[in-house]
Design a protein around this motif. Structure first.
Motif, mmCIF file in Angstrom:
data_model
loop_
_atom_site.group_PDB
_atom_site.id
_atom_site.type_symbol
_atom_site.label_atom_id
_atom_site.label_comp_id
_atom_site.label_asym_id
_atom_site.label_seq_id
_atom_site.Cartn_x
_atom_site.Cartn_y
_atom_site.Cartn_z
ATOM 1 N N ARG A 234 0.828 -1.202 0.000
ATOM 2 C CA ARG A 234 0.000 0.000 0.000
ATOM 3 C C ARG A 234 0.863 1.253 0.000
ATOM 4 N N ASP A 235 1.980 1.168 0.669
ATOM 5 C CA ASP A 235 2.933 2.277 0.712
ATOM 6 C C ASP A 235 4.340 1.737 0.498
ATOM 7 N N LYS A 236 5.125 2.496 -0.248
ATOM 8 C CA LYS A 236 6.509 2.091 -0.487
ATOM 9 C C LYS A 236 7.375 3.335 -0.525
ATOM 10 N N VAL A 237 8.402 3.333 0.338
ATOM 11 C CA VAL A 237 9.396 4.397 0.310
ATOM 12 C C VAL A 237 10.723 3.748 -0.064
ATOM 13 N N THR A 238 11.381 4.289 -1.050
ATOM 14 C CA THR A 238 12.625 3.711 -1.510
ATOM 15 C C THR A 238 13.587 4.808 -1.922
ATOM 16 N N MET B 88 16.389 6.440 -4.627
ATOM 17 C CA MET B 88 16.651 6.524 -6.063
ATOM 18 C C MET B 88 17.604 5.415 -6.496
ATOM 19 N N GLY B 89 17.259 4.773 -7.608
ATOM 20 C CA GLY B 89 18.112 3.722 -8.141
ATOM 21 C C GLY B 89 17.668 2.321 -7.760
ATOM 22 N N GLN B 90 16.788 2.221 -6.753
ATOM 23 C CA GLN B 90 16.332 0.902 -6.312
ATOM 24 C C GLN B 90 15.219 0.398 -7.229
ATOM 25 N N GLU B 91 15.074 -0.923 -7.252
ATOM 26 C CA GLU B 91 13.988 -1.543 -8.012
ATOM 27 C C GLU B 91 12.716 -1.568 -7.157
ATOM 28 N N VAL B 92 11.608 -1.291 -7.794
ATOM 29 C CA VAL B 92 10.310 -1.313 -7.125
ATOM 30 C C VAL B 92 9.373 -2.242 -7.888
ATOM 31 N N THR B 93 8.701 -3.121 -7.177
ATOM 32 C CA THR B 93 7.708 -3.999 -7.789
ATOM 33 C C THR B 93 6.383 -3.829 -7.081
ATOM 34 N N MET B 94 5.356 -3.542 -7.853
ATOM 35 C CA MET B 94 3.998 -3.405 -7.325
ATOM 36 C C MET B 94 3.144 -4.533 -7.874
ATOM 37 N N ARG B 95 2.267 -5.065 -7.027
ATOM 38 C CA ARG B 95 1.457 -6.217 -7.411
ATOM 39 C C ARG B 95 -0.026 -5.906 -7.329
ATOM 40 N N CYS B 96 -0.766 -6.602 -8.173
ATOM 41 C CA CYS B 96 -2.213 -6.372 -8.264
ATOM 42 C C CYS B 96 -2.912 -7.701 -8.478
ATOM 43 N N GLN B 97 -3.964 -7.929 -7.715
ATOM 44 C CA GLN B 97 -4.803 -9.096 -7.950
ATOM 45 C C GLN B 97 -6.153 -8.598 -8.468
ATOM 46 N N PRO B 98 -6.464 -8.841 -9.745
ATOM 47 C CA PRO B 98 -7.747 -8.345 -10.280
ATOM 48 C C PRO B 98 -8.923 -9.139 -9.723
ATOM 49 N N PHE C 243 -11.349 -0.040 -9.433
ATOM 50 C CA PHE C 243 -10.002 0.324 -8.998
ATOM 51 C C PHE C 243 -9.609 -0.349 -7.689
ATOM 52 N N GLY C 244 -8.321 -0.686 -7.599
ATOM 53 C CA GLY C 244 -7.748 -1.123 -6.347
ATOM 54 C C GLY C 244 -7.421 0.069 -5.471
ATOM 55 N N PRO C 245 -6.946 -0.171 -4.238
ATOM 56 C CA PRO C 245 -6.686 0.912 -3.286
ATOM 57 C C PRO C 245 -5.453 1.743 -3.607
ATOM 58 N N GLY C 246 -4.600 1.233 -4.508
ATOM 59 C CA GLY C 246 -3.424 1.997 -4.897
ATOM 60 C C GLY C 246 -2.187 1.688 -4.078
ATOM 61 N N THR C 247 -1.033 1.961 -4.686
ATOM 62 C CA THR C 247 0.266 1.904 -4.006
ATOM 63 C C THR C 247 0.849 3.306 -4.045
ATOM 64 N N ARG C 248 1.099 3.854 -2.859
ATOM 65 C CA ARG C 248 1.715 5.181 -2.795
ATOM 66 C C ARG C 248 3.223 5.018 -2.788
ATOM 67 N N LEU C 249 3.868 5.448 -3.849
ATOM 68 C CA LEU C 249 5.314 5.286 -4.000
ATOM 69 C C LEU C 249 6.017 6.615 -3.771
ATOM 70 N N THR C 250 7.022 6.574 -2.897
ATOM 71 C CA THR C 250 7.871 7.742 -2.667
ATOM 72 C C THR C 250 9.310 7.334 -2.936
ATOM 73 N N SER D 33 14.437 3.214 -10.076
ATOM 74 C CA SER D 33 13.441 4.232 -9.733
ATOM 75 C C SER D 33 14.097 5.610 -9.618
ATOM 76 N N GLU D 34 13.290 6.635 -9.874
ATOM 77 C CA GLU D 34 13.743 8.020 -9.802
ATOM 78 C C GLU D 34 12.727 8.830 -8.996
ATOM 79 N N PRO D 35 13.151 9.942 -8.414
ATOM 80 C CA PRO D 35 12.220 10.764 -7.623
ATOM 81 C C PRO D 35 10.970 11.177 -8.395
ATOM 82 N N ARG D 36 11.077 11.389 -9.688
ATOM 83 C CA ARG D 36 9.914 11.795 -10.478
ATOM 84 C C ARG D 36 8.880 10.672 -10.640
#
Lengths: 117, 112
Positions: free
Chosen positions: A9-13, A15-25, A108-115, A82-85
């Motif tokens: 639901r929330d991810k803080v990482t 810059m440069g790290q890999e981010v994976t988000m998952r979704c179950q339809p 819609f799902g609840p979303g992943t907030r990425l920082t 990943s990048e700040p933008r």
């Protein structure tokens, strides 16, 4: 009550790290959408799949983003590096389409907030 | 082409009415309306199809003018729970891809 689920639901990482988000339809839905939402750009369609096959990924930065559906119950969106933008809320949505005129819509799902720092 | 919503924001008192418009430069097959509360996902309100009738549930209704490629969302006797951002999503093709292009949103604030 069938719902689209997303993790994390929330991810803080950093810059440069890999981010994976998952979704179950929702079970039985054949179309999955990935969106990015920011204050400046609103809701942007990144990619979508029909029966697990990519239909359109023209909204996605190809050099760092990738989207897949390993099976009918899982869709993934990966950012590397990943990048700040990329900081935004990422939504997954699903629906049943392509079977003639329909009154269906996207759920819609609840979303992943990425920082990205 | 992104549909244009107007107004961008509106502030109401409880019990007042509001109209939100959604205009497209392309011929439309359907218009979908969603409401999003702060920190939550967009929630589907209703869909209007080309050739369809005006829709509504409770005190929220919508219309679709095919000639003008415009849809309007009507909120009657607004309640505090109506506060949020309203998005229209438009589908240009009758091929039923499900692909929607969303407007930039209209923020509605209902005050006591």
């Amino acid at each position: 009550d069938a719902r689209v689920t997303q993790t994390p639901r929330d991810k803080v990482t950093e810059m440069g790290q890999e981010v994976t988000m998952r979704c179950q339809p929702i079970l039985g839905h054949n179309t999955v959408f990935w969106y990015r939402q920011t204050m400046m750009q609103g809701l942007e369609l990144l990619a979508y799949f029909r029966n697990r096959a990519p239909l359109d990924d023209s909204g996605m930065p190809k050099d760092r983003f990738s989207a897949e559906m390993p099976d009918a119950t899982l869709a993934t969106l990966k950012i590397q590096p990943s990048e700040p933008r990329d900081s935004a809320v990422y939504f997954c949505a699903s629906g049943l389409f392509g079977q003639g005129p329909s009154t269906d819509t996207q759920y819609f799902g609840p979303g992943t907030r990425l920082t990205v720092l | 082409q992104q549909p244009v919503q107007s107004p961008q924001a509106v502030i109401l008192r409880e019990g007042e009415d509001a109209v939100i418009n959604c205009s497209s430069s392309k011929a439309l097959y359907s218009v979908h309306w969603y409401r999003q509360k702060h920190g939550e996902a967009p929630v589907f309100l209703m869909i209007l199809l080309k050739g369809g009738e005006q829709k509504g549930h409770d005190k929220i209704s919508a219309s679709f003018n095919e000639k003008k490629q415009q849809s309007s969302l009507y909120l009657t006797a607004s309640q505090l729970s109506y506060s949020g951002t309203y998005f229209c999503g438009t589908e240009s093709s009758a091929s039923n891809t499900g692909k929607l292009i969303f407007g930039q949103g209209t923020t509605l604030q209902v005050k006591p």
